[in-house]
Design a protein around this motif. Structure first.
Motif, short mmCIF file in Angstrom:
data_model
loop_
_atom_site.label_atom_id
_atom_site.label_comp_id
_atom_site.label_asym_id
_atom_site.label_seq_id
_atom_site.Cartn_x
_atom_site.Cartn_y
_atom_site.Cartn_z
N GLU A 120 183.26 4.75 114.48
CA GLU A 120 184.35 4.72 113.80
C GLU A 120 184.27 5.00 112.26
N ARG A 147 183.04 8.40 111.24
CA ARG A 147 183.96 9.34 111.29
C ARG A 147 185.14 9.09 110.27
N GLY A 148 185.29 7.93 109.71
CA GLY A 148 185.86 7.28 108.36
C GLY A 148 187.31 6.78 109.18
N THR A 149 187.42 6.78 110.42
CA THR A 149 188.73 6.09 111.12
C THR A 149 188.77 4.81 111.28
N ALA A 175 188.51 3.04 108.40
CA ALA A 175 189.07 2.71 106.93
C ALA A 175 190.64 2.92 107.33
N THR A 176 190.74 3.67 108.12
CA THR A 176 192.52 4.09 108.29
C THR A 176 193.06 2.71 109.08
N LEU A 177 192.45 1.81 109.92
CA LEU A 177 192.65 0.70 110.28
C LEU A 177 192.92 -0.36 109.25
#
Lengths: 419, 263
Positions: free
Chosen positions: A233, A236-238, A240-242
């Protein structure tokens, strides 16, 4: 709590709606285990069948004829071998063999040795010319020479088998010299001598294998998904979204740890099913010895086993999550996790060959090692309540400490954004 | 309302970064004592070249990183972003190209997931979804996995999801970056709608036309310092120029002269 559950649901959905993940976590590991162990079992079975069907050729030089003494019956060596040949026809597990003797008494030992080397003969037994006289006159150094091929397992097996036969022949010859009654100095009766719990004997075998398998499968099951869930995660940079949502870092950490643990347990159960499926194959090789049957663990044992396993899997997962969080990529996480895996394996292997159960209170406080020794003691019906409790509680405490570290790591800009 | 008070952010450079930046100083001041306010019903634009400190400022506001000095306050209750970041995050949305969506899931699943993380009830999520999916035209591909979507579709989905909580404050890093003309227009139009709804909107951009057209007030940031702040007209008047491009060049020149550097 609701946020933790939301994270768990998402992580589980990520795995269970992805055919690739299902395949790599739940189908390939048990299938691989089944195939590898199955093939190993099959080849071992074939090898043992080969030995059983193998017909050895033995060359006997100067075979002594009838030798009789004052007290026993007369004994002819070739007749002695014939008895074994006959017995082997009825017992498939006994060595099948035929023997040759020199035509007209002529032989060339160099040619025979060459034939052993070329695997045309399995064994050459060379009695001395005057063997019979030497026996009758009780001459020392009455030497029988044996020639066999050290590079050929069949030849070696025949050699070992004939050592026993020759030893039996020696005993028979000895019986011709003295009164047979005098030869029997004592007898051993151990028919009723097996004292102790038969279950514990089988438990000891299980205790040798199971902690190793449980620990390795739990760790291996957690590794793949642990690396993917955090380092993946991050890559893939996902993640940071969290991190910009109101979810607390602690909730995110706990949600990740629990979901990875669930997947790890399910994955290790799948691997275990693969192992159980292939066990009968091994049982056949071990001549029908039923290692896992006949041991009756109580419900209490299973509850303690479950608690230790839950504590262990949570601990392993938090360890993996820490490495995975620290790593900048899944590749780096995979590399960093290997030393940890080796430490866990070492703890399990070290204990595999240790007979005694550690009674020391402090041993049950050492992370990973405590799980292995507690499992071992449990399978051997020797786990003390306090030691079991110390293992479970200390492992949970270490897990909580690790979760706090993960939380701190989730707050670190340097770690989370690879600055 | 958003109030940024004297924030400073210093990065520690690695040896490799020091070599790349041709400096012997291991400290890089990315944001230097920056202060500004953004009011409800206003679009505030941070304008500056690459590496000026725009994104770092927005990341400090969005709690992704912590300023080394200063603080940021949100709303009338003055929630401190530095000290109460969990609470602060419930009041804004942050969107940047750095933040990606898990490509295994569909826009519909992700919207529900993020809505749930913001503590929204199912009916609230549905209501917001209906509105945002229709504004950005997501309904056509709402059940298609993100990995199968085009770049434009992914960006629209990201924007819609970032607004799931109907936030008071909308923080948008380079809102039109990488968007096709039609999507960019949809986004800028929606930012204006948000402003009209009374939201506090803060964007960063290096595109003069976006700043000139969209922003009610502009803060020009160069080398981590806020050099000029005001409406477009105030900036033009101060620099005695007729367009933002010329105004920016003058501000940039002054900044470098003040620092003793050359352009």
């Amino acid at each position: 709590m609701k946020n933790i559950w939301t994270i768990i649901k998402k992580e589980l959905a990520r795995v269970f709606t992805d055919k690739g993940m299902i395949l790599s976590l739940f189908l390939i590991p048990p299938l691989t285990i089944y195939l590898i162990y199955g093939l190993m079992g099959m080849s071992a079975e074939k090898q043992s069948e080969k030995y059983e069907s193998y017909k050895a050729t033995v060359y006997v030089i100067n075979a002594p004829g009838e030798i009789s003494g004052d007290f026993g019956e007369s004994i002819d060596f070739l007749a002695y071998l014939d008895e074994f040949k006959k017995a082997a026809e009825e017992d498939s597990k006994a060595l099948q063999f035929s023997y040759l003797t020199p035509q007209n008494g002529d032989y060339d030992i160099a040619t025979l040795k060459k034939q052993v080397e070329n695997e045309e003969l399995d064994l050459v037994i060379e009695f001395p010319n005057d063997f019979k006289e030497n026996v009758i006159n009780n001459i020392k150094n009455n030497e029988i020479k044996l020639y066999y091929n050290i590079n050929n397992t069949y030849s070696q097996n025949v050699y070992y088998d004939f050592l026993t036969k020759l030893s039996g022949y020696e005993n028979l010859l000895a019986g011709t010299r003295v009164e047979l009654e005098k030869l029997e100095v004592f007898t051993i009766n151990d028919l009723e001598g097996r004292i102790g719990d038969e279950q514990k004997v089988k438990g000891t075998i299980i205790a040798m294998i199971m902690p190793l398998l449980l620990v390795i499968y739990l760790m291996a099951g957690a590794m793949g998904v642990g690396i993917e869930s955090i380092a993946g995660e991050k890559e893939r940079g996902t993640i940071a979204t969290l991190l910009v949502t109101p979810i607390k870092r602690s909730q995110l950490a706990i949600g990740k740890v629990i979901s990875i643990s669930i997947i790890a347990v399910l994955s290790s159960i799948a691997s275990f099913i693969g192992l159980l499926a292939v066990l009968p194959q091994f049982a056949k090789v071990a001549e029908g010895e039923d290692v896992f049957g006949g041991v009756n663990y109580t419900l209490g044992h299973y509850i303690v086993l479950l608690l230790i396993m839950i504590a262990a899997v949570l601990f392993f997962v938090t360890l993996i999550v820490i490495v995975s969080t620290y790593a900048k990529s899944t590749k780096q996480a995979g590399t960093l996790i290997m030393p940890l895996y080796l430490v866990v394996m070492a703890a399990a292997f070290l204990n595999m060959f240790t007979e005694e159960i550690s009674a020391s209170f402090t041993s049950y406080l050492i992370p990973v090692y405590n799980v292995v020794i507690a499992l071992k003691a449990l399978f051997q019906f020797e786990l003390l309540f306090t030691n079991g409790l110390i293992t479970i509680i200390s492992t949970f405490v270490y897990t909580i400490l690790l979760v706090l570290i993960i939380q701190k790591m989730f707050r670190s800009e340097k770690i989370m954004f690879n600055q | 309302m958003l109030r940024v008070e004297n924030i400073t952010k210093i990065y520690k450079l690695s040896k490799k970064q020091m070599r790349l930046e041709n400096t012997k100083d291991p400290r890089k001041v990315a944001v230097n004592n920056v202060s500004f306010e953004v009011h409800p019903g206003e679009i505030f634009g941070l304008l500056g070249p690459n590496g000026a400190g725009k994104t770092t400022t927005l990341r400090c506001i969005s709690t992704l990183i912590k300023p080394d000095e200063g603080d940021i306050f949100i709303g009338k209750e003055r929630i401190s972003v530095v000290h109460d970041d969990d609470k602060a995050r419930g009041h804004f949305s942050f969107l940047t190209s750095e933040l990606k969506l898990e490509d295994h899931f569909t826009p519909n699943y992700l919207f529900n997931f993020f809505g749930s993380l913001y503590g929204l009830a199912e009916d609230q999520i549905e209501k917001h979804k209906e509105k945002l999916f229709s504004v950005f035209g997501i309904n056509e591909f709402r059940e298609i996995k993100v990995k199968q979507l085009s770049t434009g579709m992914k960006q629209k989905t990201s924007i819609a999801i970032s607004l799931v909580n109907d936030p008071e404050i909308v923080i948008f890093d380079e809102p039109t970056n990488g968007l096709d003309v039609l999507t960019a227009k949809t986004v800028t139009d929606y930012l204006e709608t948000l402003r009209d709804e009374g939201k506090t909107v803060i964007i960063s951009t290096h595109i003069m036309s976006v700043a000139a057209k969209l922003c009610d007030r502009i803060g020009v940031i160069i080398d981590g310092k806020l050099r000029k702040i005001g409406t477009l007209q105030q900036i033009l008047d101060d620099t005695k120029t007729n367009d933002l491009d010329d105004a920016f060049f003058i501000i940039y020149k002054e900044a470098h002269e003040a620092e003793g550097g050359v352009i």
